[in-house]
Design an enzyme around this catalytic site. Structure first.
Site, PDB file in Angstrom:
ATOM      1  N   SER A 125       0.825  -1.204   0.000  1.00  0.00           N
ATOM      2  CA  SER A 125       0.000   0.000   0.000  1.00  0.00           C
ATOM      3  C   SER A 125       0.858   1.252   0.000  1.00  0.00           C
ATOM      4  CB  SER A 125      -0.869  -0.033   1.256  1.00  0.00           C
ATOM      5  OG  SER A 125      -1.434   1.223   1.499  1.00  0.00           O
ATOM      6  N   TYR A 150      -2.152  -1.704  11.045  1.00  0.00           N
ATOM      7  CA  TYR A 150      -2.404  -2.106   9.659  1.00  0.00           C
ATOM      8  C   TYR A 150      -1.253  -1.660   8.754  1.00  0.00           C
ATOM      9  CZ  TYR A 150      -3.824  -1.747   4.865  1.00  0.00           C
ATOM     10  OH  TYR A 150      -3.813  -1.838   3.499  1.00  0.00           O
ATOM     11  N   LYS A 154       1.956  -3.810   6.452  1.00  0.00           N
ATOM     12  CA  LYS A 154       2.361  -3.691   5.042  1.00  0.00           C
ATOM     13  C   LYS A 154       3.877  -3.450   4.957  1.00  0.00           C
ATOM     14  CE  LYS A 154      -1.549  -4.653   3.393  1.00  0.00           C
ATOM     15  NZ  LYS A 154      -1.739  -5.986   2.793  1.00  0.00           N
TER      16      LYS A 154
HETATM   17  C1  WQD Z   1      -9.752   9.294   0.894  1.00  0.00           C
HETATM   18  C2  WQD Z   1      -9.949  10.747   1.199  1.00  0.00           C
HETATM   19  C3  WQD Z   1     -10.312  11.231   3.523  1.00  0.00           C
HETATM   20  C4  WQD Z   1     -14.125   9.180   3.879  1.00  0.00           C
HETATM   21  C5  WQD Z   1      -6.786   4.334   2.105  1.00  0.00           C
HETATM   22  C6  WQD Z   1      -7.077   3.123   2.930  1.00  0.00           C
HETATM   23  C7  WQD Z   1      -6.025   2.875   3.925  1.00  0.00           C
HETATM   24  C8  WQD Z   1      -4.640   2.944   3.314  1.00  0.00           C
HETATM   25  C9  WQD Z   1      -4.452   4.051   2.346  1.00  0.00           C
HETATM   26  C10 WQD Z   1      -4.767   0.808   2.153  1.00  0.00           C
HETATM   27  C11 WQD Z   1      -9.220  11.200   2.457  1.00  0.00           C
HETATM   28  C12 WQD Z   1     -11.522  11.576   2.705  1.00  0.00           C
HETATM   29  C13 WQD Z   1     -12.950   9.704   3.386  1.00  0.00           C
HETATM   30  C14 WQD Z   1     -15.168  10.060   4.250  1.00  0.00           C
HETATM   31  C15 WQD Z   1     -13.786  11.924   3.603  1.00  0.00           C
HETATM   32  N1  WQD Z   1      -4.180   1.761   2.729  1.00  0.00           N
HETATM   33  N2  WQD Z   1     -12.777  11.046   3.252  1.00  0.00           N
HETATM   34  N3  WQD Z   1     -14.942  11.409   4.094  1.00  0.00           N
HETATM   35  O1  WQD Z   1      -7.318   7.837   3.436  1.00  0.00           O
HETATM   36  O2  WQD Z   1      -6.233   7.296   1.237  1.00  0.00           O
HETATM   37  O3  WQD Z   1      -6.806   5.483   2.912  1.00  0.00           O
HETATM   38  O4  WQD Z   1      -5.546   4.186   1.480  1.00  0.00           O
HETATM   39  O5  WQD Z   1      -4.251  -0.156   1.799  1.00  0.00           O
HETATM   40  O6  WQD Z   1      -6.265   1.661   4.499  1.00  0.00           O
HETATM   41  O7  WQD Z   1      -8.289   3.276   3.592  1.00  0.00           O
HETATM   42  O8  WQD Z   1      -8.575   6.575   1.575  1.00  0.00           O
HETATM   43  O9  WQD Z   1     -10.941   6.429   0.948  1.00  0.00           O
HETATM   44  O10 WQD Z   1     -10.342   6.458   3.404  1.00  0.00           O
HETATM   45  O11 WQD Z   1     -10.057   8.527   2.044  1.00  0.00           O
HETATM   46  O12 WQD Z   1     -13.633  13.154   3.490  1.00  0.00           O
HETATM   47  O13 WQD Z   1     -16.231   9.660   4.713  1.00  0.00           O
HETATM   48  O14 WQD Z   1     -11.331  10.980   1.467  1.00  0.00           O
HETATM   49  O15 WQD Z   1     -10.076  12.202   4.527  1.00  0.00           O
HETATM   50  O16 WQD Z   1      -8.762  12.492   2.232  1.00  0.00           O
HETATM   51  P1  WQD Z   1      -7.181   6.889   2.321  1.00  0.00           P
HETATM   52  P2  WQD Z   1     -10.053   6.912   2.029  1.00  0.00           P
END
Ligand code: WQD
Length: 338
Positions: A125, A150, A154
């Site tokens: 990741s 988590y 990785k």
């Molecule tokens: C994306 C953006 C949030 C939800 C993911 C995986 C994590 C890791 C990395 C995986 C962010 C914003 C989100 C919501 C929002 N590795 N958001 N409201 O943070 O990149 O993390 O990739 O292997 O496990 O979860 O992705 O989709 O959670 O968030 O504003 O209800 O959307 O703050 O900026 P993220 P995400």
């Protein structure tokens, strides 16, 4: 040629099984159904015309893993998706994450080390980079201390594979560092099936769009980015799946430069949370109900990939733009709620 796909009924796993079968590989899936359903097999068969072999098995049971590899001695490669992936849960239950994500990895590598030749692909990741100092992120950017158990699994997972490859030249491995996979298969036969309230942005948006959630909370709008919201690299899950096939072919055809390599899987383009919302509104023709709330602890400001290494070595490039990925996510959400 027989390939084992662990976690092959999950989101990225199922899309990868489809691409493998389309390329003529014979797939054996192991899945414990902890975060997936046997119904996914029906979707895979509908797309490819072939039902993969399925073994319901919990990889934490080491004797079962050993038995499995005795039964399927002709497995030549493993794509290892089976893992737990909820960041918040990993903080509450670190040992569960270390057992699922690292214990199991060790068992599989032990079995592969007994073979004369084996190929291994690992789901890593972009979380290993933390907040990278430079954008776009190249594979040689430093790995930063993990924010969660988590994330740590990785990082340590990659180290376990690297160290194992060093002393096992007959084993070749590639770690793929995913950015943000979204979307679903264009056939709408398989897609993402989050359990409970989605933690990730795109499933939360599509569930809000379909009326399952009242409102999306946007976590913070005063980040030092163009519009103040966080920036990520959203990549179509089918592009991610295809990258696994070419990475596997690289190992099987011995085109790898060393027996352990790492590649970013992203589009190379960063999109802010507000841009993702706009994309949803464009492809769905609906207004999304959202409000700005406090920042979410642990979020990095921005992360998008430098994809040149994968483009060159794998001859692979993400084909779908954000709107294509979003459209497929939206089509899938509408189908499963209808
Ligand atoms: C994306 C953006 C949030 C939800 C993911 C995986 C994590 C890791 C990395 C995986 C962010 C914003 C989100 C919501 C929002 N590795 N958001 N409201 O943070 O990149 O993390 O990739 O292997 O496990 O979860 O992705 O989709 O959670 O968030 O504003 O209800 O959307 O703050 O900026 P993220 P995400």
């Amino acid at each position: 040629m027989k390939i084992l796909v662990t976690g092959g009924l999950g989101f990225i796993g199922s899309h990868t099984v489809v691409e493998l079968q389309n390329e003529g590989f014979e797939v054996v899936i192991i899945d414990n159904l902890s975060n997936s359903s046997e119904e996914v097999l029906v979707g895979i068969e509908a797309i490819t015309g072939k039902k993969p072999i399925f073994e319901k098995l919990d990889l934490r049971e080491k004797p079962k893993v050993q038995e499995f590899f005795k039964k399927y001695q002709d497995i030549e490669g493993v794509i290892h998706f089976a893992a737990s992936k909820a960041v918040g849960e990993s903080v509450e239950k670190p040992l569960l994450y270390y057992e699922n994500n690292l214990g199991v990895l060790v068992y599989i590598l032990q079995e592969l080390s007994k073979k004369n030749k084996a190929s291994f692909i690992f789901s890593s990741s972009c979380t290993v980079y933390g907040q990278a100092d430079k954008m776009p992120i190249t594979e040689d950017a430093p790995v930063k201390p993990a924010e969660s158990p988590y994330g740590n699994t990785k990082q340590v997972g990659e180290e376990i594979i690297r160290d194992t490859c060093k002393v096992n030249q007959q084993l070749s491995a590639i770690a793929l560092r995913y950015f943000n996979p979204i979307g679903s298969h264009p056939s709408v036969e398989i897609g993402e099936l989050p359990i409970g309230v989605p933690q990730n942005l795109v499933p939360f948006i599509t569930q809000t769009g379909v009326g399952l959630r009242e409102q999306l909370s946007v976590f913070g709008d005063d980040y030092p980015t163009e519009d103040g919201t966080c920036v990520r690299d959203y990549i179509h899950v089918v592009d991610v799946a295809k990258a696994h096939v070419v990475a596997l072919q690289r190992l099987l055809n011995k085109k790898n430069e060393t027996n352990y390599e790492v590649f970013n899987l992203g589009t190379g383009k960063g999109s802010s949370v507000l841009e993702v919302i706009q994309s949803f509104e464009r492809v769905s023709g609906k207004k999304l109900n959202y409000k700005i709330v406090d920042k979410r602890p642990g979020d990095v400001i921005e992360a998008y990939a430098d994809t040149r290494k994968a483009n060159k070595a794998l001859g692979w490039k993400a084909e779908s733009a954000l709107d294509d990925s979003m459209r497929s996510a939206w089509n899938w959400e509408q189908k499963i709620r209808s």
